[in-house]
Each structure stands twice: as C-alpha cells, then as structure tokens.
Design a protein around this motif. Structure first.
Motif, PDB file in Angstrom:
ATOM      1  N   GLY A  14     -14.463   9.830   4.727  1.00 48.09           N
ATOM      2  CA  GLY A  14     -14.093   8.368   5.039  1.00 48.09           C
ATOM      3  C   GLY A  14     -13.287   7.845   4.317  1.00 48.09           C
ATOM      4  O   GLY A  14     -12.860   6.555   4.622  1.00 48.09           O
ATOM      5  N   THR A  15     -12.476   8.263   3.607  1.00 48.74           N
ATOM      6  CA  THR A  15     -11.500   7.836   2.766  1.00 48.74           C
ATOM      7  C   THR A  15     -10.044   8.360   3.140  1.00 48.74           C
ATOM      8  O   THR A  15      -9.141   7.762   2.691  1.00 48.74           O
ATOM      9  N   ASP A  16     -10.029   9.247   3.794  1.00 54.23           N
ATOM     10  CA  ASP A  16      -8.739   9.843   4.309  1.00 54.23           C
ATOM     11  C   ASP A  16      -8.141   9.091   5.492  1.00 54.23           C
ATOM     12  O   ASP A  16      -8.891   8.502   6.159  1.00 54.23           O
ATOM     13  N   LEU A  17      -6.887   8.592   5.386  1.00 56.97           N
ATOM     14  CA  LEU A  17      -6.038   7.983   6.390  1.00 56.97           C
ATOM     15  C   LEU A  17      -4.956   8.539   7.228  1.00 56.97           C
ATOM     16  O   LEU A  17      -4.247   9.629   6.533  1.00 56.97           O
ATOM     17  N   VAL A  18      -4.943   8.417   8.456  1.00 53.68           N
ATOM     18  CA  VAL A  18      -4.042   8.915   9.334  1.00 53.68           C
ATOM     19  C   VAL A  18      -2.888   7.797   9.778  1.00 53.68           C
ATOM     20  O   VAL A  18      -3.540   6.778  10.355  1.00 53.68           O
ATOM     21  N   ASN A  19      -1.732   7.607   9.120  1.00 57.11           N
ATOM     22  CA  ASN A  19      -1.272   6.429   9.441  1.00 57.11           C
ATOM     23  C   ASN A  19      -0.121   6.661  10.410  1.00 57.11           C
ATOM     24  O   ASN A  19       0.321   7.810  10.667  1.00 57.11           O
ATOM     25  N   PRO A  20       0.280   5.501  11.032  1.00 56.63           N
ATOM     26  CA  PRO A  20       1.558   5.423  11.920  1.00 56.63           C
ATOM     27  C   PRO A  20       2.536   5.678  11.101  1.00 56.63           C
ATOM     28  O   PRO A  20       2.443   5.792   9.808  1.00 56.63           O
ATOM     29  N   ASP A  21       3.656   5.487  11.631  1.00 56.90           N
ATOM     30  CA  ASP A  21       5.211   5.600  11.076  1.00 56.90           C
ATOM     31  C   ASP A  21       5.294   4.303  10.456  1.00 56.90           C
ATOM     32  O   ASP A  21       5.587   3.351  11.086  1.00 56.90           O
ATOM     33  N   LEU A  22       5.000   4.021   9.082  1.00 58.91           N
ATOM     34  CA  LEU A  22       4.757   2.707   8.709  1.00 58.91           C
ATOM     35  C   LEU A  22       6.155   2.119   8.348  1.00 58.91           C
ATOM     36  O   LEU A  22       6.275   0.898   8.310  1.00 58.91           O
ATOM     37  N   GLY A  23       7.181   2.884   8.147  1.00 59.97           N
ATOM     38  CA  GLY A  23       8.525   2.518   8.286  1.00 59.97           C
ATOM     39  C   GLY A  23       9.070   2.085   9.470  1.00 59.97           C
ATOM     40  O   GLY A  23       9.645   0.815   9.864  1.00 59.97           O
ATOM     41  N   ALA A  24       8.503   2.456  10.600  1.00 60.28           N
ATOM     42  CA  ALA A  24       8.820   1.969  12.184  1.00 60.28           C
ATOM     43  C   ALA A  24       8.122   0.592  12.070  1.00 60.28           C
ATOM     44  O   ALA A  24       8.599  -0.242  13.132  1.00 60.28           O
ATOM     45  N   TRP A  25       7.011   0.654  11.729  1.00 61.90           N
ATOM     46  CA  TRP A  25       5.985  -0.877  11.738  1.00 61.90           C
ATOM     47  C   TRP A  25       6.763  -1.600  11.323  1.00 61.90           C
ATOM     48  O   TRP A  25       7.016  -3.013  11.588  1.00 61.90           O
ATOM     49  N   GLY A  26       7.391  -1.641   9.995  1.00 60.88           N
ATOM     50  CA  GLY A  26       7.899  -2.601   8.974  1.00 60.88           C
ATOM     51  C   GLY A  26       9.168  -2.927   9.920  1.00 60.88           C
ATOM     52  O   GLY A  26       9.679  -4.024  10.141  1.00 60.88           O
ATOM     53  N   ALA A  27       9.859  -1.874  10.396  1.00 63.01           N
ATOM     54  CA  ALA A  27      11.470  -2.261  11.021  1.00 63.01           C
ATOM     55  C   ALA A  27      11.103  -2.913  12.521  1.00 63.01           C
ATOM     56  O   ALA A  27      12.172  -3.684  12.837  1.00 63.01           O
ATOM     57  N   ALA A  28       9.958  -2.998  12.995  1.00 64.65           N
ATOM     58  CA  ALA A  28       9.849  -3.568  14.186  1.00 64.65           C
ATOM     59  C   ALA A  28       9.849  -5.150  13.967  1.00 64.65           C
ATOM     60  O   ALA A  28      10.009  -5.745  14.956  1.00 64.65           O
ATOM     61  N   PHE A  29       9.532  -5.516  12.928  1.00 63.74           N
ATOM     62  CA  PHE A  29       9.629  -7.030  12.627  1.00 63.74           C
ATOM     63  C   PHE A  29      11.191  -7.508  12.341  1.00 63.74           C
ATOM     64  O   PHE A  29      11.106  -8.662  12.237  1.00 63.74           O
ATOM     65  N   GLY A  30      12.067  -6.664  12.531  1.00 62.30           N
ATOM     66  CA  GLY A  30      13.389  -7.033  12.189  1.00 62.30           C
ATOM     67  C   GLY A  30      13.873  -7.151  10.749  1.00 62.30           C
ATOM     68  O   GLY A  30      14.774  -7.815  10.575  1.00 62.30           O
ATOM     69  N   VAL A  31      13.139  -6.383   9.947  1.00 64.00           N
ATOM     70  CA  VAL A  31      13.391  -6.310   8.552  1.00 64.00           C
ATOM     71  C   VAL A  31      13.841  -5.295   8.216  1.00 64.00           C
ATOM     72  O   VAL A  31      13.672  -4.018   8.236  1.00 64.00           O
ATOM     73  N   PRO A  32      15.019  -5.416   7.092  1.00 65.63           N
ATOM     74  CA  PRO A  32      15.653  -4.074   6.634  1.00 65.63           C
ATOM     75  C   PRO A  32      14.742  -3.159   6.113  1.00 65.63           C
ATOM     76  O   PRO A  32      13.947  -3.450   5.430  1.00 65.63           O
ATOM     77  N   LEU A  33      14.898  -1.684   6.169  1.00 66.00           N
ATOM     78  CA  LEU A  33      13.853  -0.761   5.843  1.00 66.00           C
ATOM     79  C   LEU A  33      14.558   0.171   4.876  1.00 66.00           C
ATOM     80  O   LEU A  33      15.556   0.709   4.845  1.00 66.00           O
ATOM     81  N   LEU A  34      13.784   0.440   3.836  1.00 63.39           N
ATOM     82  CA  LEU A  34      14.088   1.490   2.779  1.00 63.39           C
ATOM     83  C   LEU A  34      12.933   2.381   2.673  1.00 63.39           C
ATOM     84  O   LEU A  34      11.882   2.209   2.355  1.00 63.39           O
ATOM     85  N   ARG A  35      13.242   3.808   2.690  1.00 57.78           N
ATOM     86  CA  ARG A  35      12.214   4.856   2.473  1.00 57.78           C
ATOM     87  C   ARG A  35      12.477   5.252   1.036  1.00 57.78           C
ATOM     88  O   ARG A  35      13.630   5.654   0.798  1.00 57.78           O
ATOM     89  N   VAL A  36      11.405   5.248   0.369  1.00 56.98           N
ATOM     90  CA  VAL A  36      11.395   5.944  -1.024  1.00 56.98           C
ATOM     91  C   VAL A  36      10.640   7.058  -1.183  1.00 56.98           C
ATOM     92  O   VAL A  36       9.298   7.132  -0.947  1.00 56.98           O
ATOM     93  N   GLU A  37      11.159   8.331  -0.967  1.00 55.79           N
ATOM     94  CA  GLU A  37      10.489   9.600  -0.870  1.00 55.79           C
ATOM     95  C   GLU A  37      10.393  10.186  -2.273  1.00 55.79           C
ATOM     96  O   GLU A  37       9.656  11.096  -2.487  1.00 55.79           O
ATOM     97  N   SER A  38      11.427  10.063  -3.300  1.00 59.64           N
ATOM     98  CA  SER A  38      11.345  10.615  -4.660  1.00 59.64           C
ATOM     99  C   SER A  38      12.037   9.746  -5.591  1.00 59.64           C
ATOM    100  O   SER A  38      12.676   8.745  -5.199  1.00 59.64           O
TER     101      SER A  38
END
Length: 552
Positions: free
Chosen positions: A485-509
C-alpha cells in the motif's frame, strides 16, 4: 421604507468591521445569496478554489499569518465534508477559523433533506462552537459570536450553518460593531511568585508555544529570555518563534528527539511552559515534564490546565500578558545556569548537524533543504506538507524571525501547496517556498491554478520518490520486507506542474543543484521536481532489497 438588506449582506458587514478582508470558497447554490453579497462588497477578496479541503487549508494558512480567523465558504453536505480536514487542522494547530456552510432551507431542517447534515453532531468534537441560524435577525449576533469564539482563549475553528432562505431574507438587526477584548492577565502577586521561581532555578527551560505566535510575541519572548538568561525550547513545529542561531535556543520538542537531549530536558528543575497546551508530541508522549519536575503552566484557557500535568503554578492567561507582567520584576539567575545553557545549546547544535550522502536511486532531499537554508531571504515564508521529506526543515535549518514556517501540526497531507498560495496572496512582496511530497502534491495542488490566475511567485519543491515514505519507514521497521500500500505510480509530475504555466526545473542529480540554487534566488514562480532517494530515508538495510526501493 424598511430595511431591504439581506442577512448575507449584514454578515459581511459584521466580518469586515472586525478586519476580515478575504474568504476562500468552492461556490454552491446553498449560499448563493452570500456570493451575491460578496460581489458588491468593497473590502472582500473572494478566492475561488477547486476543492473545499484546499480552500480550508488556505484559510488556515491565512489565519496563521494575520492572527485573524480564516474564512471558508462551502456548500452543504459534500462541501462541508470536504472542508472537515481544515477544521481538524485548525483545532490541532490552535488557529482561528470560521467555516460558513450554506444549509438546507429552514423548513427542511432535521428532515434528512437533500445534502442535509446536523453540523452540531458532525463537528461538535472538533469545533470550539457550532451555530445555526433559523431567522435572518439572528445572523449578526451569530457571526459576531463565531468570531469571538474562534479568537478568544486558545484559538480554534468554529462552524456556522446558514440556511439558504435565511441568508437571502431581509435582516432587521444591524451589524454588530467589534468589541475590544482584554486578554486574561496575571492575578495580583503571581508575577512576583513566578519571578521567585525563575531566580532560584539553576536548570530551567522556557517552553514556548502557540500563544506567542501573535504580533509582538516573538519579540517579547526574545527580550525576556535574554534578560533572564533562560534557555528556550519551542513546541512541536514552532521553530520560527525564536532565532535558532541564538545561544539560548535549546531546540524543539518534536518527533524523535535525540536521547541525550531528552535526558537533559528531564534534568530541568523548572519547566516554564508558556502559551502551550502541552499536547502529546510536545510532551514527548505525555512523559515530560516528569513527576517531580517543577512546572509552571501558562495557557489562555483553564480547561487545558491542571489535569494532565499538575503544575506548581497554573496560570489561565495570555502568554504576552504574562511576559509583560514579569518585565516589572528584576531578573536574576544562579551562577550555575550559564553552564546549563551551554550544555543545552551544544546538544541542539549537535542535533542540527547533517551531511547529505549520495544514493543510487536519487538525490538526498537534505541537499535541497540545505539550499533553501542558503537561499531563503530573511523574511521568507516556507510552507511544508506532511511527510518524511520535510523532516530536515525542522532541525537542520536555522530559522530566525521574521522568517515564517507554516507546517501542519496536525500532520495533514495536502497542506503545503494551498498554504503557499494563501501566503503569497497575503504577502506577494515576500518569497514563498513550498516543499511537498509526491503523495501530498496530488491530494490538493490544484490551488496552483489560483497562483496562475493571480500571478503569484510561488516556488514549489516537489520530492518525487514514488512512495508514501513516512508510512513505508514504519512498515519496514514493523514488517520488514512486506511492502503493502505504500508504493506510488506517479504521473509526469513535471508536466503536471508545467500545465499551470509555471517554469519547470527537473533535478535528477547533484549536477542540477546549481541550477536549482539560481532558480531559488531568482524572482518569479517555479515548480521543481526532484528525483529523491527513497533509500536515503528507509531504515538501514531495508533499501535496495525491498520491492520498489529504487523508485524515483
């Protein structure tokens, strides 16, 4: 000609006279008369949200920043149910909140009409007071009472149900003017008695709580602690009450305090609990102050005094009034107190040290937290959702007024984004930073639409580790290797944030951290999605072998 103003219009006049200037809502036909009155009211900003839980969280955050009740407008039934989480948060956080519910018509009350709920029965165990109007002339009195109940003593939530026909009806009663309330003060002679205890104590602790989260409260606390040379610990998630870099800052009473710190606190010969209810986390599971430790307990309501923790002196008064009374007493301290202060300070400093390690499944979110500490302006407002990602914010950062920390003492997920948007609405001139996990972000998050519509420069830091990590940690400790019950399958959270018209930054490392630092220092809004290590927070030995442990 008789009065043609409606009860809804008089209600708004009564609120405006007390300083209310904003309300958060999801519109509903059951209070459409109030929406109509708001359309023409000159001083109210109506913030339209997509979910009543988010609207309620926004009102809670607004109340924390203003000291006035947050105002939430919801429709009957489903709307009121959705807003219940905000009532619970306000009660646990000691925040004034007024929930106005459009109710079924008066003739249908208690007949199980469409969407009807008896709100006294539903909210009686959470709210400080629940009222219901059955005649338009009652409305001014009831809303004035709601305001008083929400703000006096220990602040908290109140509920007022307003049948739709009552709201729309002409009201002959006038708007009630505000009443200046004199806060409870010390009884004669009590200040001298308290001062005597403080002068004799070699190992005191001043425990500062919600009662000092008022205009002037932080300044009064700092001046008093310095004058009397008292070490200050803060109650659960109240780190912004006292400058954390001060030699007298002794830390917080929160989750998982280090054993050495708990042992030292247990040696205190006087606990001066000021403006706190001494709830379970602040009292470390109702174990501190321990039997035999001298306790002075100051709380604005006597119902929180004298039963859970017998005190040598229990004072039903406002915390700032107590400090004002003690200011007339000459401060003094025994010679041994400075050594005690240094000992507590060293323990706090040791607890605040942290080194972020590297992990194969993502970035330690501690690195992001440290960047916030380095970049946040002196007047920044930081809002936190509930979750393991937020833990370093409480003890690994140095908070100092006028910085504000808005975090749900109730532990409610979904608080972070709505709180940040509300903070930016209230203080658009200040930097507002929100940290939220991938679980809490999708519990609310639609409030970013308000930020987009209003042009608010909210910066969101989203920790994406594919897990309800706080629960996963408990799971690994109690049921190792049995992930459920604790694993999550997420949507593309970057695309979700960008959909609000806000600048997006991905931090991978770690290589992306300089870009994040630059974005935090730059003006304007931001959504950053951080691929966060789950291994970094799981119990040692659990990560790497458990299903889902390496999710981003």
């Amino acid at each position: 000609m008789g009065n043609t103003r409606t009860a809804a219009e008089i209600l708004l006049d009564t609120l405006a006279a007390r300083g209310a200037d904003r309300a958060f809502c999801v519109p509903g036909e059951s209070y459409i008369a109030l929406l109509d009155a708001l359309h023409a009211h000159p001083s109210f900003d109506l913030v339209t949200c997509r979910h009543e839980g988010g609207a309620g969280f926004m009102a809670v955050a607004d109340a924390k920043l203003t000291g006035r009740p947050g105002i939430v407008l919801v429709s009957r039934g489903p709307g009121a149910c959705n807003a219940a989480i905000a009532l619970h948060t306000a009660e646990q956080d000691a925040v004034p909140l007024i929930l106005l519910i459009g109710q079924v018509e008066k003739r249908d009350l208690r007949r199980r009409a469409f969407q009807e709920i008896d709100y006294a029965a539903m909210f009686g165990g959470i709210a400080k007071w629940v009222g219901e109007a059955t005649h338009p002339d009652q409305v001014p009195e009831l809303i004035a009472r709601a305001w008083t109940m929400a703000t006096q003593g220990v602040p908290g939530p109140v509920v007022l149900a307003l049948p739709e026909d009552v709201l729309a009806a002409p009201c002959a009663a006038p708007a009630l003017p505000p009443t200046r309330m004199a806060g409870a003060a010390l009884a004669a002679g009590t200040a001298a008695e308290l001062a005597g205890l403080l002068r004799r104590a070699e190992r005191p602790i001043l425990l500062a709580g919600h009662g000092l989260d008022v205009p002037g409260g932080r300044e009064a606390l700092l001046a008093f602690a310095q004058a009397w040379r008292l070490p200050v610990a803060v109650s659960f998630r109240r780190q912004d009450l006292f400058p954390n870099n001060h030699p007298l800052y002794a830390g917080d009473l929160g989750l998982r305090n280090p054993d050495a710190q708990r042992e030292a606190f247990a040696e205190a010969d006087l606990v001066f609990a000021l403006g706190t209810r001494l709830t379970d986390i602040t009292s470390q599971g109702y174990s501190w102050p321990a039997p035999g430790q001298r306790l002075v307990h100051v709380c604005a309501e006597p119902r929180f005094l004298g039963w859970q923790f017998p005190a040598e002196i229990a004072v039903a008064a406002e915390a700032p009034a107590v400090l004002a009374a003690l200011a007339a007493e000459p401060p003094a301290s025994p010679p041994g107190r400075e050594g005690w202060n240094r000992r507590l300070r060293k323990l706090q400093e040791a607890d605040s040290r942290a080194t972020a390690e590297s992990f194969p499944d993502g970035l330690s979110f501690l690195r992001v937290v440290q960047l916030v500490g380095a970049c946040a302006p002196a007047d920044a407002i930081v809002t936190l959702d509930a979750g393991t990602f937020a833990a370093p914010f409480y003890r690994k950062l140095v908070w100092h007024p006028p910085q504000r920390l808005l975090a749900p003492i109730s532990g409610a997920m979904g608080f972070g984004v709505p709180a940040a948007v509300a903070a930016a609405l209230r203080h658009p001139e200040r930097t507002v930073i929100c940290a939220v996990g991938d679980g809490g972000a999708l519990m609310t998050g639609s409030e970013l639409a308000v930020a987009m519509a209003r042009g608010l420069p909210v910066k969101v830091l989203l920790s994406d580790n594919g897990s309800y990590a706080s629960i996963r940690i408990h799971q690994e400790r109690q049921h190792p290797g049995r992930v459920s019950g604790t694993d999550l399958v997420n949507p593309d959270l970057g695309a979700w944030g960008a959909a609000f018209g806000v600048p997006l930054l991905r931090v991978e490392s770690e290589a992306d951290l300089p870009a994040l630092e630059a974005a935090l220092r730059a003006p304007g809004p931001l959504v950053t999605v951080v691929r966060t290590s789950l291994q970094a927070v799981l119990p040692q030995g659990a990560a790497g072998s458990m299903p889902g442990a390496a999710q981003g």
